[in-house]
Enzyme design. Structure first.
Site, PDB file in Angstrom:
ATOM      1  N   SER A  65     129.988   3.069  -8.333  1.00  0.00           N
ATOM      2  CA  SER A  65     130.146   2.109  -9.748  1.00  0.00           C
ATOM      3  C   SER A  65     129.935   0.596  -9.568  1.00  0.00           C
ATOM      4  CB  SER A  65     131.742   2.162 -10.271  1.00  0.00           C
ATOM      5  OG  SER A  65     131.988   3.348 -11.072  1.00  0.00           O
ATOM      6  N   LYS A  68     126.632  -0.467 -10.931  1.00  0.00           N
ATOM      7  CA  LYS A  68     126.481  -0.880 -12.250  1.00  0.00           C
ATOM      8  C   LYS A  68     126.298  -2.088 -12.663  1.00  0.00           C
ATOM      9  CE  LYS A  68     130.201   2.832 -13.601  1.00  0.00           C
ATOM     10  NZ  LYS A  68     131.472   3.033 -13.885  1.00  0.00           N
ATOM     11  N   TYR A 193     121.063   8.511 -12.428  1.00  0.00           N
ATOM     12  CA  TYR A 193     122.429   8.238 -12.536  1.00  0.00           C
ATOM     13  C   TYR A 193     123.284   8.375 -11.253  1.00  0.00           C
ATOM     14  CZ  TYR A 193     127.082   6.274 -13.767  1.00  0.00           C
ATOM     15  OH  TYR A 193     128.391   5.702 -13.700  1.00  0.00           O
ATOM     16  N   TYR A 245     137.963  -1.436 -12.975  1.00  0.00           N
ATOM     17  CA  TYR A 245     138.267  -0.429 -13.823  1.00  0.00           C
ATOM     18  C   TYR A 245     139.464  -1.173 -14.939  1.00  0.00           C
ATOM     19  CZ  TYR A 245     135.729   2.524 -10.625  1.00  0.00           C
ATOM     20  OH  TYR A 245     134.877   2.895  -9.793  1.00  0.00           O
ATOM     21  N   VAL A 263     134.366   4.245  -6.456  1.00  0.00           N
ATOM     22  CA  VAL A 263     135.353   5.080  -6.034  1.00  0.00           C
ATOM     23  C   VAL A 263     135.011   5.749  -4.621  1.00  0.00           C
ATOM     24  CG1 VAL A 263     135.895   6.037  -8.321  1.00  0.00           C
ATOM     25  CG2 VAL A 263     133.990   7.125  -6.990  1.00  0.00           C
TER      26      VAL A 263
END
Length: 309
Positions: A65, A68, A193, A245, A263
């Site tokens: 993540s 992102k 992705y 998160y 993660v």
């Protein structure tokens, strides 16, 4: 980036390491489940070129993540703010990163922010290029430039492992496609992705990327502007509000720096105007954040008064 070992950091890493026993590696992605939960490392890169580190700093880590933030920066440069934020919102959700709930209950299909999976998928969909490979290479070139490391690459094993098990992300894609947020076929988007998430580096590279954000988009070693200051500002703001998160509020109060976790156990931190931080600790808490990494950042923030608040 060469980083010198640092005794003070060594002490903090060993103080935080016992907390890894309370975490668990992300075994729902089979390749990530092979990580050693006891690992914990940190690198800190300063604007003057100095870099200090402690722990298993050579251990490779996939961005997950953390990517992102990087895809968001690229897409903001590609498309502009108006285009991006017509399709993805700016608000924290309070829900788990892979939740579909808000998409259904709010009456609008637009994901609430780019740091949840639905929002990140919509952002990845916006990367310009005529093929998955071209789009991936554009993102990879951008990441290599930020990390100042031409060796940064995609871990194909992790990408394949994620692609084969990403059923919930596929569901999010189909939901977004149904509502016109995504217009391409789902499988190519999932291919892109999962490869984006599997971009691999060590925590020294993460610290280099964090420093570029900390310095408003400029690489202080070369003086080169890698992204506009406004893009860096937007990304850092999302890191504060949504980067950890649904533990982002608590993180802001306890530690108080822009940061993004993944993660795989990585955390990228950007202390505005001061330092870039890269952390790797694959044992995760129940929110999906590195449990040892967060403890280490708490100790670091307290000791060196890093909070921006």
């Amino acid at each position: 980036m060469l980083c010198e070992s640092n005794e003070e950091l060594d002490v903090l890493v060993e103080e935080a390491r016992p907390f890894t026993k309370n975490g668990k590696v992300a075994d729902y992605i089979p390749e990530l489940g092979k990580a050693n939960p006891d690992d914990l490392s940190i690198a800190i890169h300063y604007p003057d070129g100095n870099c200090v580190a402690a722990g298993e700093v050579r251990r490779k880590i996939t961005l997950q993540s953390i990517s992102k933030v990087l895809s968001l920066a690229l897409v903001l440069m590609d498309r502009g703010q108006d285009y991006v934020f017509e399709r993805v919102g700016m608000e924290p959700t309070g829900d788990p990163f892979n939740s579909i709930a808000k998409l259904e209950t709010m009456g609008i299909a637009r994901p609430l922010n780019p740091m949840i999976n639905a929002g990140a998928l919509a952002v990845t969909h916006m990367i310009k290029g005529s093929s998955v490979d071209e789009r991936l290479q554009r993102l990879l070139e951008f990441v290599k430039e930020m990390a100042e490391n031409r060796e940064v690459s995609v871990n194909e094993k992790v990408a394949r492992s994620e692609f084969e098990t990403a059923h919930l992300n596929r569901a999010l894609c189909y939901f977004l496609k149904q509502h016109g947020v995504v217009t391409e076929d789902v499988e190519p988007l999932m291919d892109l992705y999962t490869k984006q998430c599997a971009i691999e580096m060590d925590c020294r590279d993460l610290a280099d990327i964090g420093l570029v954000f900390a310095m408003d988009g400029v690489n202080p070693a070369t003086g080169k502007r890698i992204m506009p200051a406004d893009v860096a500002r937007i990304c850092k703001t999302f890191m504060v509000t949504c980067g950890m998160y649904n533990a982002s509020g608590e993180f802001a109060i306890k530690i108080g720096i822009p940061a993004k976790s993944g993660v795989s156990g990585g955390i990228m931190g950007a202390v505005p105007g001061k330092v870039g931080i890269g952390i790797f600790g694959p044992a995760l808490d129940e929110k999906g954040n590195s449990i040892g990494g967060i403890k280490l950042l708490e100790l670091l923030s307290e000791k060196y008064s890093l909070s921006m608040f």
